[in-house]
Design an enzyme around this catalytic site. Structure first.
Site, mmCIF file in Angstrom:
data_model
loop_
_atom_site.group_PDB
_atom_site.id
_atom_site.type_symbol
_atom_site.label_atom_id
_atom_site.label_comp_id
_atom_site.label_asym_id
_atom_site.label_seq_id
_atom_site.Cartn_x
_atom_site.Cartn_y
_atom_site.Cartn_z
ATOM 1 N N HIS A 159 -23.197 12.265 9.147
ATOM 2 C CA HIS A 159 -22.967 13.240 8.274
ATOM 3 C C HIS A 159 -23.974 13.179 7.160
ATOM 4 C CE1 HIS A 159 -20.885 15.622 5.309
ATOM 5 N NE2 HIS A 159 -20.728 14.702 4.677
ATOM 6 N N ARG A 213 7.930 13.139 4.834
ATOM 7 C CA ARG A 213 7.631 13.997 3.600
ATOM 8 C C ARG A 213 6.798 13.098 2.695
ATOM 9 N NH1 ARG A 213 12.942 16.689 4.235
ATOM 10 N NH2 ARG A 213 12.580 18.254 5.640
ATOM 11 N N HIS A 238 -23.810 21.116 6.681
ATOM 12 C CA HIS A 238 -23.010 21.540 7.717
ATOM 13 C C HIS A 238 -23.640 22.404 8.740
ATOM 14 C CE1 HIS A 238 -19.089 20.911 4.860
ATOM 15 N NE2 HIS A 238 -19.547 19.564 5.347
ATOM 16 N N LYS A 259 -8.422 13.805 -0.656
ATOM 17 C CA LYS A 259 -8.412 14.522 0.224
ATOM 18 C C LYS A 259 -8.073 13.949 1.628
ATOM 19 C CE LYS A 259 -11.712 18.085 -1.232
ATOM 20 N NZ LYS A 259 -13.145 18.591 -0.919
ATOM 21 N N ASN A 298 -20.074 19.171 -3.313
ATOM 22 C CA ASN A 298 -20.574 19.910 -1.954
ATOM 23 C C ASN A 298 -22.000 20.138 -1.723
ATOM 24 O OD1 ASN A 298 -18.044 19.982 -0.651
ATOM 25 N ND2 ASN A 298 -17.395 21.597 -1.766
ATOM 26 N N LYS A 356 -17.053 10.362 -9.170
ATOM 27 C CA LYS A 356 -16.117 11.095 -8.750
ATOM 28 C C LYS A 356 -14.806 11.151 -9.193
ATOM 29 C CE LYS A 356 -14.368 12.459 -4.094
ATOM 30 N NZ LYS A 356 -14.431 12.458 -2.633
ATOM 31 N N HIS A 388 -24.210 20.011 1.235
ATOM 32 C CA HIS A 388 -23.378 20.103 2.372
ATOM 33 C C HIS A 388 -23.244 21.461 3.013
ATOM 34 C CE1 HIS A 388 -21.775 16.182 0.925
ATOM 35 N NE2 HIS A 388 -20.946 16.247 1.745
ATOM 36 N N ARG A 437 -15.032 20.461 -8.714
ATOM 37 C CA ARG A 437 -15.151 19.387 -7.503
ATOM 38 C C ARG A 437 -15.995 19.987 -6.710
ATOM 39 N NH1 ARG A 437 -10.133 15.978 -4.673
ATOM 40 N NH2 ARG A 437 -11.260 15.047 -3.257
ATOM 41 N N GLU A 465 -24.524 10.050 -0.173
ATOM 42 C CA GLU A 465 -23.434 10.361 -1.116
ATOM 43 C C GLU A 465 -23.557 9.798 -2.381
ATOM 44 O OE1 GLU A 465 -21.522 13.029 0.158
ATOM 45 O OE2 GLU A 465 -21.126 12.784 2.245
ATOM 46 N N GLU A 504 -9.947 21.317 -6.382
ATOM 47 C CA GLU A 504 -11.203 21.860 -5.928
ATOM 48 C C GLU A 504 -10.960 23.455 -6.126
ATOM 49 O OE1 GLU A 504 -13.498 20.290 -2.921
ATOM 50 O OE2 GLU A 504 -14.489 22.257 -2.403
HETATM 51 N N1 LIG Z 1 -11.613 12.626 2.205
HETATM 52 C C1 LIG Z 1 -12.795 12.837 1.848
HETATM 53 O O1 LIG Z 1 -12.924 13.172 0.219
HETATM 54 C C2 LIG Z 1 -13.983 12.687 2.489
HETATM 55 C C3 LIG Z 1 -15.382 12.540 1.785
HETATM 56 C C4 LIG Z 1 -16.583 12.270 2.545
HETATM 57 C C5 LIG Z 1 -16.238 12.144 4.084
HETATM 58 N N2 LIG Z 1 -14.916 12.082 4.527
HETATM 59 C C6 LIG Z 1 -14.549 11.747 5.858
HETATM 60 O O2 LIG Z 1 -15.330 10.588 6.130
HETATM 61 C C7 LIG Z 1 -15.529 10.318 7.802
HETATM 62 C C8 LIG Z 1 -17.015 9.950 7.596
HETATM 63 O O3 LIG Z 1 -16.584 8.416 7.161
HETATM 64 P P1 LIG Z 1 -17.665 7.130 7.502
HETATM 65 O O4 LIG Z 1 -19.200 7.657 7.416
HETATM 66 O O5 LIG Z 1 -16.881 6.112 6.853
HETATM 67 O O6 LIG Z 1 -17.245 7.205 9.006
HETATM 68 P P2 LIG Z 1 -16.294 6.303 9.907
HETATM 69 O O7 LIG Z 1 -15.118 6.154 9.610
HETATM 70 O O8 LIG Z 1 -16.647 7.004 11.552
HETATM 71 O O9 LIG Z 1 -17.243 4.736 10.133
HETATM 72 C C9 LIG Z 1 -18.607 4.903 10.457
HETATM 73 C C10 LIG Z 1 -18.509 3.591 11.719
HETATM 74 O O10 LIG Z 1 -18.679 2.227 11.113
HETATM 75 C C11 LIG Z 1 -17.614 1.736 11.594
HETATM 76 N N3 LIG Z 1 -17.413 0.566 10.590
HETATM 77 C C12 LIG Z 1 -16.364 0.769 9.381
HETATM 78 N N4 LIG Z 1 -16.560 -0.425 8.651
HETATM 79 C C13 LIG Z 1 -17.435 -1.066 9.028
HETATM 80 C C14 LIG Z 1 -18.179 -2.232 8.811
HETATM 81 N N5 LIG Z 1 -17.560 -2.866 7.509
HETATM 82 N N6 LIG Z 1 -19.139 -2.855 9.459
HETATM 83 C C15 LIG Z 1 -19.591 -2.349 10.435
HETATM 84 N N7 LIG Z 1 -19.007 -1.073 10.938
HETATM 85 C C16 LIG Z 1 -17.877 -0.591 9.959
HETATM 86 C C17 LIG Z 1 -16.459 2.573 11.913
HETATM 87 O O11 LIG Z 1 -15.632 2.042 12.942
HETATM 88 C C18 LIG Z 1 -17.386 3.558 12.555
HETATM 89 O O12 LIG Z 1 -17.770 3.421 13.878
HETATM 90 C C19 LIG Z 1 -15.613 11.773 8.180
HETATM 91 O O13 LIG Z 1 -14.520 12.282 8.977
HETATM 92 C C20 LIG Z 1 -15.449 12.654 6.976
HETATM 93 O O14 LIG Z 1 -14.949 14.182 6.946
HETATM 94 C C21 LIG Z 1 -13.946 12.287 3.690
HETATM 95 ZN ZN LIG Z 2 -20.005 14.415 2.392
#
Ligand SMILES: NC(=O)c1ccc[n+]([C@@H]2O[C@H](COP(=O)([O-])OP(=O)(O)OC[C@H]3O[C@@H](n4cnc5c(N)ncnc54)[C@H](O)[C@@H]3O)[C@@H](O)[C@H]2O)c1
Ligand SMILES: [Zn+2]
Length: 346
Positions: free
Chosen positions: A252, A112, A239, A134, A232, A214, A235, A228, A176, A224
């Site tokens: 993305h 939990r 999307h 999130k 988006n 942020k 987005h 917040r 972003e 949100e």
């Molecule tokens: N929680 C939130 O508010 C929020 C906001 C935006 C995005 N997200 C989520 O985040 C995800 C996208 O995140 P992302 O863009 O970091 O993608 P990711 O975590 O897939 O990372 C992208 C790639 O880079 C690699 N990587 C990580 N650090 C590295 C480094 N220092 N050097 C080289 N490679 C590295 C990873 O292993 C992966 O292959 C999505 O799932 C999305 O839904 C969440």
């Molecule tokens: Zn985004």
């Protein structure tokens, strides 16, 4: 008869986000670092030179958005049970947004809820995913449909990790960052326009400003219900583009870049943005090799796909439209005809 449970209490979930070289830190408890083979291969040695604990475990899940699922969550949870983690233990998310979202979600449901810390390693996760609580995972119905609002105890952003980030991933993170500037802070946008973001110090400043933006938004509207949603911006359109291209063609942030241009064109039609402002945003995106064009095969179908977005209802679509650079309008009252004309001219 009625029994009342008085639960009115104020819980202080505040936390700090540090943007600097990691400091050495010892945890007097069990800690599990959740990561993937790629990030571990590149940077685990460095992390372990800074972080130590009474008992330290490394849990790796496969790398990639396609593994942001229940199997990976189970793998993490089982490992925690195996090592007898308890309420006082701590998880440390070490990777991009995929690792951060899953670690936070696992932390929110393990017994939990146990504490976790974010150590984001991509630009996107440093400025966006790691901040704001999130957490979640994907399932066959879509992305991030399962999850929880669950805040970390701290976010440790070390820009050093970005030295190994591929340039496309870097651009996706920048999309972003500029999103935050366009929606909330004109001065920040002007800074970005003129900044050399390949310079480490300048980049650190940009990360700080994006995180501050942020953080302010999350502090005002954690769950949100209102403002917040402005984050988006780009987005709603993005999307649809990700959906149409089956999440393969664009990262993305790249889809969001195109989406921001579409939102800007909508703003022009609504008299909210000038052509000159649209041009400035495009120039910024192009400078970092972000896409600004997209070939829409069928505008009606594109429009229908808006309704699959979890931010939309069955009948309305919420659009985030800039009101000039630095301000934003959240509206679900844009005429379909107007949106279709934007799509047709795109
Ligand atoms: N929680 C939130 O508010 C929020 C906001 C935006 C995005 N997200 C989520 O985040 C995800 C996208 O995140 P992302 O863009 O970091 O993608 P990711 O975590 O897939 O990372 C992208 C790639 O880079 C690699 N990587 C990580 N650090 C590295 C480094 N220092 N050097 C080289 N490679 C590295 C990873 O292993 C992966 O292959 C999505 O799932 C999305 O839904 C969440
Ligand atoms: Zn985004």
């Amino acid at each position: 008869m009625q029994v009342n449970i008085p639960l009115i209490k104020t819980i202080d979930n505040s936390y700090n986000i540090t943007i600097d070289t990691l400091e050495e830190k010892y945890f007097d408890t069990k800690v599990a670092i959740i990561t993937n083979p790629k990030v571990a291969g590149l940077h685990l040695g460095y992390l372990l030179s800074k972080i130590s604990a009474k008992e330290l475990y490394i849990i790796t899940v496969p790398d990639g958005e396609e593994y942001k699922n229940q199997d990976s969550i189970n793998l993490i949870l089982e490992s925690l049970f195996n090592h007898r983690f308890n309420r006082k233990s701590m998880l440390l998310a070490f990777g991009g947004g995929v690792i951060g979202d899953m670690t936070g979600y696992a932390a929110s449901i393990y017994q939990r809820g146990i504490d976790f810390i974010q150590v984001p390693t991509t630009l996107l996760s440093q400025v966006d995913a790691s901040v704001g609580g999130k957490t979640g995972m994907n399932n066959s119905y879509g992305k991030n449909l399962i999850g929880a609002f669950y805040q970390p105890k701290a976010v440790l952003i070390d820009p050093y990790f970005l030295t190994t980030l591929p340039s496309r991933e870097f651009g996706a993170g920048l999309a972003e960052i500029v999103k935050m500037a366009i929606t909330f802070n004109k001065v920040f946008f002007e800074f970005l326009e003129n900044a050399d973001l390949k310079n480490a110090e300048v980049l650190q400043e940009a990360i700080k400003q994006a995180v501050q933006t942020k953080a302010d938004v999350v502090a005002e509207d954690e769950k949100e219900h209102g403002i917040r949603a402005a984050l988006n911006y780009g987005h709603t359109f993005g999307h649809v583009i990700e959906n149409e291209t089956k999440y393969r063609r664009y990262l993305h942030g790249e889809a969001v870049a195109i989406g921001m241009v579409m939102a800007n064109n909508t703003a022009v039609k609504m008299g909210l943005m000038s052509e000159e402002e649209v041009k400035r945003v495009k120039t910024f995106l192009e400078k970092y090799n972000l896409p600004i064009n997209y070939n829409i095969a069928d505008t009606e179908q594109f429009y229908e796909t808006f309704f699959l977005d979890k931010k939309s209802s069955d009948t309305t679509i919420t659009f985030i439209i800039p009101n000039g650079i630095g301000d934003v309008k959240i509206t679900d009252e844009i005429d379909k005809e107007l949106v279709l004309s934007v799509l047709e001219e795109f």
